[in-house]
Design a protein around this motif. Sequence first.
Motif, PDB file in Angstrom:
ATOM      1  N   PRO A 156       0.845  -1.145   0.017  1.00 27.36           N
ATOM      2  CA  PRO A 156       0.133  -0.012  -0.095  1.00 27.36           C
ATOM      3  C   PRO A 156       0.827   1.383  -0.212  1.00 27.36           C
ATOM      4  N   ASN A 157       1.666   1.552   0.920  1.00 28.85           N
ATOM      5  CA  ASN A 157       2.482   2.639   0.764  1.00 28.85           C
ATOM      6  C   ASN A 157       3.553   2.810  -0.391  1.00 28.85           C
ATOM      7  N   GLU A 158       3.855   1.529  -1.141  1.00 25.31           N
ATOM      8  CA  GLU A 158       4.639   1.802  -2.243  1.00 25.31           C
ATOM      9  C   GLU A 158       3.532   2.334  -3.341  1.00 25.31           C
ATOM     10  N   TYR A 159       2.393   1.722  -3.489  1.00 24.45           N
ATOM     11  CA  TYR A 159       1.480   2.018  -4.457  1.00 24.45           C
ATOM     12  C   TYR A 159       0.943   3.508  -4.216  1.00 24.45           C
ATOM     13  N   LYS A 160       0.787   3.597  -3.071  1.00 24.92           N
ATOM     14  CA  LYS A 160       0.423   5.103  -2.941  1.00 24.92           C
ATOM     15  C   LYS A 160       1.424   6.323  -3.252  1.00 24.92           C
ATOM     16  N   LEU A 161       2.796   5.900  -3.229  1.00 25.71           N
ATOM     17  CA  LEU A 161       3.982   6.733  -3.706  1.00 25.71           C
ATOM     18  C   LEU A 161       3.866   6.780  -5.214  1.00 25.71           C
ATOM     19  N   GLU A 198      14.915  -2.737   1.977  1.00 28.13           N
ATOM     20  CA  GLU A 198      13.727  -2.051   2.914  1.00 28.13           C
ATOM     21  C   GLU A 198      13.103  -3.289   3.631  1.00 28.13           C
ATOM     22  N   VAL A 199      13.210  -3.733   4.643  1.00 26.70           N
ATOM     23  CA  VAL A 199      12.925  -4.856   5.096  1.00 26.70           C
ATOM     24  C   VAL A 199      11.572  -5.425   5.167  1.00 26.70           C
ATOM     25  N   PRO A 200      10.612  -4.584   5.715  1.00 31.38           N
ATOM     26  CA  PRO A 200       9.029  -4.540   5.896  1.00 31.38           C
ATOM     27  C   PRO A 200       8.695  -4.952   4.423  1.00 31.38           C
ATOM     28  N   ASP A 201       9.086  -3.883   3.438  1.00 30.10           N
ATOM     29  CA  ASP A 201       8.591  -3.950   2.098  1.00 30.10           C
ATOM     30  C   ASP A 201       9.030  -5.364   1.264  1.00 30.10           C
ATOM     31  N   ASN A 210      -5.620   9.056  -2.187  1.00 29.32           N
ATOM     32  CA  ASN A 210      -6.835   9.455  -1.218  1.00 29.32           C
ATOM     33  C   ASN A 210      -6.949   7.971  -0.368  1.00 29.32           C
ATOM     34  N   LYS A 211      -7.134   6.825  -1.165  1.00 33.92           N
ATOM     35  CA  LYS A 211      -7.339   5.591  -0.330  1.00 33.92           C
ATOM     36  C   LYS A 211      -6.032   4.854   0.337  1.00 33.92           C
ATOM     37  N   ASP A 212      -4.984   5.808   0.314  1.00 35.36           N
ATOM     38  CA  ASP A 212      -3.816   5.209   1.084  1.00 35.36           C
ATOM     39  C   ASP A 212      -3.409   3.890   0.332  1.00 35.36           C
ATOM     40  N   GLY A 213      -3.189   3.831  -0.990  1.00 39.38           N
ATOM     41  CA  GLY A 213      -2.758   2.819  -1.612  1.00 39.38           C
ATOM     42  C   GLY A 213      -3.583   1.539  -1.753  1.00 39.38           C
ATOM     43  N   SER A 273      16.247   5.870  -4.729  1.00 38.07           N
ATOM     44  CA  SER A 273      15.771   6.469  -6.043  1.00 38.07           C
ATOM     45  C   SER A 273      15.185   5.119  -6.894  1.00 38.07           C
ATOM     46  N   HIS A 274      15.580   3.925  -6.570  1.00 43.39           N
ATOM     47  CA  HIS A 274      15.155   2.952  -7.590  1.00 43.39           C
ATOM     48  C   HIS A 274      13.908   2.271  -7.023  1.00 43.39           C
ATOM     49  N   SER A 275      13.417   2.969  -5.769  1.00 45.62           N
ATOM     50  CA  SER A 275      11.891   2.465  -5.659  1.00 45.62           C
ATOM     51  C   SER A 275      10.743   3.429  -6.184  1.00 45.62           C
ATOM     52  N   LYS A 276      11.153   4.541  -7.089  1.00 43.11           N
ATOM     53  CA  LYS A 276      10.417   5.586  -7.608  1.00 43.11           C
ATOM     54  C   LYS A 276      10.232   5.277  -8.972  1.00 43.11           C
TER      55      LYS A 276
END
Length: 696
Positions: free
Chosen positions: A116-121, A578-581, A386-389, A149-152
Amino acid sequence: MNLIRRWLEILNTMCNGRFSAEGNAFRRDINGLRALAVTAVVLFHFNIGGLHGGFVGVDVFFVISGFLMSGIIARGLQQGNFSIFAFYWSRAKRIIPALIVVAAILLVLGWFFLAPNEYKLLAKHARQSLYFLSNISYLRESGYFDSASHSKWLLHTWSLSVEWQFYLLLPILLTAVWKFFPGKKAMIFVHLIALACSFSTCLWLTNTSQQQAFYLLQSRAWEMLLGGLCFLLVSELKLSLIARRALESGGLFLIVASIFSLESSDAWPGFLALLPTIGAVMVLAAKREDSLWSNNRITKWLGTRSYSLYLWHWPLVAGLFFFYQQDNTLWITGAILLALLMSELSYRMVEQPVRRGLQQSSLPRAVASLAGLVILSVSAAQFVVNKDGLSDRMPAEIIQMIEKAQIGNNPRGGECLAKGVPCVYGGPDIKAIIIGDSHASALVTVAQGVLSTPEQGIYFEAAPGCLPVPGLNIREHFSNNHDDPCIHMKEQLAKTLETEMSQVPLIIINRTSMYPLGYNGIDQTLKRKPQAYASTPVDEPSSDSLKEFGQLYIEGACAMAKKRPVYLMRPIPEMKVEVPDAVGKEMLLGSPRDFTLSREEYKARNDFVWSIQDQAHEQCGVHILDPLPYLCDEKVCYGSKSGEPLYLDDNHLNALGGRLLAPMFSKAFSSMPYMQVHVRAAEANQPTPSISPPKA
């Protein structure tokens, strides 16, 4: 005298001549420059061939854009048929359709693969890219060359945003000038003044705030204005074949030399950016369309597909990092071939047909259609933001894991760490002082948790990216001025250690290896600049810089140890992901696994810091706190255990990981005079991953 007279005649011709009528004709030399620029950028991003300066391809693109745009505007004004709206419309037809397709496909794929956080970004970046404001967003987030940068997935659109902002302003400026001062001289004068202002801004920002210099229009406009000035001055210039060959050869040499000799660690842009940009101007001025390098099928194909290739290559680079295959030759080869295929499909199925379709439709209908697509795309991206990913699309266990992993140890980080102000954790009976950076902030509540009674407390002073060692400065990244929380913290700390709690034990916790050696992030291909220095910043560690750092570090620790017990904590293992992701991604792909760092890798990274900490122990008796027995076994250090992340990111322990170090603090406190501590029952009874310490 004859030579001077000849040059004056040439200059007068350049300033008073009419603009070339051939402007819209296909020029093979310009197409060749596009091919060279996009090849350099693609190979640089895929880390192929040692082209560490391949990023200069973007600067070449800027010069080409300025050359073409100033030419279109100048000819239109001279002919009396220039329309600002028509200019904007031609740019929109060229740029927007393919950009929408790339953003839409990434959003569709992100639905299936991104947390979700990656999708929101991603959605936020897609929206900003379609607004042509992504350069501002990326400036606020982090650097172009850093590991994050490689997560963007749309990072490369920053250059499109800069170009579009230039396109918006240039026709308005030149039209206004032409209205009051029609003629070539006035346009040349305006280009010169604007170029001088932008270049001066670029030099200033490169020295004071390099990220702003990299991303902002005001520090990049000079490159496009240089291309425009080239058009205005040389469009009618007649040169001999020998002179044209010399110009072209010299220009290509400057560009290629920049590609092979520059590094991402160089101060950029700035004076160094003159090399590829002047090189591009020389090639444009030579106007040789029969050169072998630009007049062949491969170059023509790359040049005509350069925009689509630029759009598609970066998401594939990011994809390699997403699947941890950035060093896999087979995957890299496949990604490059896929980028070429996608650029061909985009050129044939998006760029050409959409442009023809919009051209054949009535203007109101065409504008409405493209505007509708933009609005629809932006609305979809905004909905995801708006839907937080859209976390509901993910399996519940993944969401729970991510939410649990994101629980930090310090809810007061914004109050205490971010501002660099002193804070007390626990009661007023201060039993220890903890100082350092964000690693100290991540563990201060763990230390507080092992104190015997609620009346006992920890006095805490820390700031982001701050090493509390006298004589060591922090790089510009942390902005050395009196508003910097690090400087504020160090000034306050000096008073604290002199006047308050003079004998209270002191614990120093830092991401210590970062300061003499630089960052140790996901991308190991880029140079890492040491973040601390005594007198002059260095771009990479050297024997002199390490010796200087070690001396000051040991002197600082021993000076603090004269009045109180001092404890130096060994560095926390820095993971490569990034361990959680990463854990969530593996769960999503159906192949859950734990992420670890080998002891050998930890040792290679931290040997220097261990050695100077050991020297401080031998010289003045400072104590050492070692977290490795609690985070590692004999072979590896754990970023996650049994599917449970122990880190917030790649280097900060989360609440679960931090609790593993409670016994370390308990043991340390037990050795301090006049302290009797134990691990609180509430802490001790909470389940933690089982990690066996290495055998003695």
